[in-house]
Design a protein around this motif. Sequence first.
Motif, short mmCIF file in Angstrom:
data_model
loop_
_atom_site.label_atom_id
_atom_site.label_comp_id
_atom_site.label_asym_id
_atom_site.label_seq_id
_atom_site.Cartn_x
_atom_site.Cartn_y
_atom_site.Cartn_z
N SER A 438 -30.46 -90.55 -74.43
CA SER A 438 -31.75 -90.77 -73.79
C SER A 438 -32.89 -90.71 -74.80
O SER A 438 -34.06 -90.59 -74.43
CB SER A 438 -31.97 -89.74 -72.68
OG SER A 438 -31.93 -88.44 -73.18
N GLN A 439 -32.52 -90.76 -76.09
CA GLN A 439 -33.52 -90.78 -77.17
C GLN A 439 -34.42 -89.55 -77.15
O GLN A 439 -35.64 -89.63 -77.33
CB GLN A 439 -34.36 -92.05 -77.13
CG GLN A 439 -33.62 -93.29 -77.63
CD GLN A 439 -33.35 -93.20 -79.12
OE1 GLN A 439 -34.27 -93.16 -79.94
NE2 GLN A 439 -32.08 -93.17 -79.48
N GLU A 440 -33.82 -88.39 -76.92
CA GLU A 440 -34.56 -87.14 -76.94
C GLU A 440 -34.24 -86.36 -78.20
O GLU A 440 -33.13 -86.42 -78.72
CB GLU A 440 -34.20 -86.27 -75.74
CG GLU A 440 -34.83 -86.71 -74.46
CD GLU A 440 -34.73 -85.62 -73.41
OE1 GLU A 440 -35.55 -84.69 -73.46
OE2 GLU A 440 -33.84 -85.71 -72.57
N VAL A 441 -35.20 -85.59 -78.66
CA VAL A 441 -34.99 -84.70 -79.80
C VAL A 441 -34.12 -83.53 -79.33
O VAL A 441 -34.38 -82.92 -78.30
CB VAL A 441 -36.33 -84.20 -80.35
CG1 VAL A 441 -36.11 -83.22 -81.51
CG2 VAL A 441 -37.20 -85.37 -80.79
N VAL A 442 -33.09 -83.22 -80.12
CA VAL A 442 -32.20 -82.12 -79.78
C VAL A 442 -32.82 -80.82 -80.30
O VAL A 442 -32.91 -80.60 -81.50
CB VAL A 442 -30.81 -82.33 -80.41
CG1 VAL A 442 -29.86 -81.21 -79.96
CG2 VAL A 442 -30.24 -83.70 -80.03
N LEU A 443 -33.24 -79.97 -79.39
CA LEU A 443 -33.89 -78.71 -79.74
C LEU A 443 -32.94 -77.54 -79.55
O LEU A 443 -32.03 -77.58 -78.73
CB LEU A 443 -35.12 -78.49 -78.85
CG LEU A 443 -36.19 -79.59 -78.86
CD1 LEU A 443 -37.27 -79.26 -77.83
CD2 LEU A 443 -36.79 -79.75 -80.25
#
Length: 962
Positions: A438-443
Amino acid sequence: MRYPRQQTAFFLLVLLGMLSGLLLLSPRLQAANQAPCLTSGWPHESSELQPDPSLVFGQLDNGLRYVLKTNHTPKNRVAMYLNVQSGSLRETEAQRGLAHFLEHMLFNGTTHYPPGTLVEYFQSLGMGFGGDTNAHTGFDETVYNLLLPTNGKDVIAEGFQVLADYARGALLLEGEVDKERGVILSEKRSRDSAASRVSKKQMQFDFKGSLVAKRFPIGLESVIKQADAKLLRSYYDRWYRPENIIVVVVGDMDPSMVEPLLAKAFSPLRGVGEVGECPDYGQVAEKGTDVLVLPEQELGYTELSLGTVFNEQPQAETKGWEEKQLKRYLGVHLFANRLKKMGEDPKSPLAQLSIHGGNFLNHYGVASLSGRVNNGRWREGLQQLHTALAQIQRDGFDQKELERGKREIMAMLRKAVQTSSTRDSRALAGEIIQKLNSQEVVLSPEQEMQLYGDTLKQTTLDDVNEVMQALWKHPRRLIEVVGIMPPELQGGGADDLVRDAYKTAIQVAPAPWVREKSGQFPYLTPPAELPGSWKKEQGNPAIGVQSYRLGQGVTLHIKPTEYQANQVALSVLFGQGKLAAPHKGMVLLAQDVVNGSGLGQLTKAQLQSQLAGSNLQLDFRIGAESFAFEGTALTGEFERLLQLVYHYLKDPAFREDAYLRSREKLEQMYRQMETTVVGTQQTLGERYLSGSRAEYTLATWDEVAAIDLNQIQSWLQPALFDAPLEINVVGDITPQQALELINRYFGNEKRMSPPITRTPKADFPFGATKHIQVVSSIDKALITVAWKTNDFWDISRTRRLSLLAAILDDRLRVKIREELGATYSPQVNSAPSRAHDGFGLLRSSLIVAPEQAETLAQTIKEVADSLVQQGVGEEELQRALKPILTSIKDIKEDNRYWMESVLKLSSRHPQQLVWPESILEEYAAIQADDVTALARQYLRPELAATVIISPVAAGKTDNLNP
């Protein structure tokens, strides 16, 4: 409206996993400058948010990307995932179902693993098929996963070889395609249900005009039946290519050792042909009021929903975007709290209310309120849903609701941080994939705490109300009534009736929301402390278990562990459970009433409000031999958990409204079960095989309906007040800390043992066959072939029987799934009785086409008889045994094993405290002759009993059922 959870951020996954009845879908959209069918680079490269610093990101020259993360749970194991960013939405009209078909085919022959060898190879390494190696296909992803049995360099290299073969080494042999076709059709049959059919039609209704409404992953039967190797290859070559793949590796490994192995396996891969064009997802309508009236008698209940679906544009991820999503989530969460309270009102026309709100597949916004209709009151239910929504739109939430919601979300964030060091590698890998897709930054959890914690502190009531207004501002309304139809909706004009009822509902001005009094918890004062009043008992130091005697009638077992960081599990067992039930229908209803009643001075809603901000979980269970309160908490919340159990024991509630809600819910469940082959097996089939023993079967609805509230209270209350307690603690807590806290609350108990209920012998229908008909339109039959074995308490025999079940399961997989293609997932299990001397069942179950049921029941007996006649071979013994040995190593470092298999009821069965010392060595020492002897003792064809449950059209039963 219910939608598959897609591409959800780790933070929201944590929240969703801990909130019942609330589903937040796809919070993240892809960056606007990237095609949804083929991404490149990493989300953090175009965001001010920085990724989890423990992640290693990389990309090969051929475009394949990878993420590596060191993680030590489970110990010495490595989880590997191949994430192909393509699913059913990438199919053409002629390919509908091929993405899922391909997923199956990659287990049926690749460059380095010829057909029929891959599963056996996994087993030889100590990996279980289905548990340690599996795959799934969604709308926009196909993901393959391995959990390697060790972290050795050679094993990791071999794992990469398997995944590289999946990526570009599929053989797709025509003969294998034909064999697997039957398995896929069997899977389609096994998953067919009233609920799945309703869900599919709801999605087609909600997303009319979009590709989503046409591209379900299971596909079309016509395509599955006609697909050949050439057609499968056309999809494979277009989408299975390195630039469309991300490899994720999480486990007990050193990334510097793993990276060269990954590069060696995947660098040679090249795509064939051109990448397919990005599909046009289509647009949903955004205006008007649409009505769906969907009769489905077999659903077992009537569900009503009010919602909206709208188009959304992809947006680049920013800190501001994340903050906005958190506020949206907070608003949905507050609404869910209101709906829970509404659903507990005995006067409510709806039960089990829930809210969905968020984003779906990066293209659509969704929001809906839903609930199950009580007693045909759908008009009142529609009014209630509209009123609930109108109250939020007009008045918003209040400050106390906001404060509670903030506490609850902060508690979840704290738990994520405190437990992060022992997160499971498989779960972590899956979360990474969902974020990247989903094109999210992995935090990291710590980063999420910083980002979301700061946002929560700054969020005002106006912020939340504004976000909720925006979610529901879209003018399109979807009204759905599905399931059992009341008489007035069974004829023509039903849509107009529903539409008119909605028009009437929206003309009524909503009354103001009325907050319930909150009460106080805890409200009981524990007795004075008795320092040093406990007596230490034997326990078993060899396995780290300490045992104590407290007060009169209280036994305590403590097993300190560090397997799940900062987490503690608690069980409090008492009484005799199902063994002492005075009526067959008592168990399910009584269990549900206790869980739904709250406490004497607090309703369930009031209690939940008082516990807001904690991570406590506590449930009342009625087991084969005892009642139990079972719960978990963070270590720092352990005393709060003890307080909760103390109140349930000292001030239990048996509320009329909880009783009525439970009856309604169970009646719906039974209506649904009586139209399914699986549900009928649980009631009539298991009753036939076990002589009506409650340990194995459910009561009938008539038996449940005959129970009143006074009977439940009369049965449970004496045990709650007087029965001896066995208290078990497993987790990240010192024995002294646990002992002192438990002694504070339970050290003054004076409990007496009641007479032990004698266990009557259970009967078994040797050699008999029972045919049961189910009025159902779902074209599938369930076969159960069972053999009587023995009870649980000879642990050597029990362990060998579990291995025998695994071997029979594998033989059935080869014969009925792989050779005949007649079923999707044959299942065999050994279930020795804990409550009935000399009784146990070894059962095999298959979902099959009804016309094949008789033949395949005979095939099961023949396969079992092959074990009797030919015995167990050494190679198949090892293939079944090695995955068990691998799983034993895992479970011995899991709190659930120590609680469920070792400590629970060990005061009655002290041998359980000794068994862990021998489990691994005894399994490893099992010989083929040992298992063959058990097969010859129990699995002879003449000893088998068979139940065949088949569908029949309404009005055509032959009165075969009891």
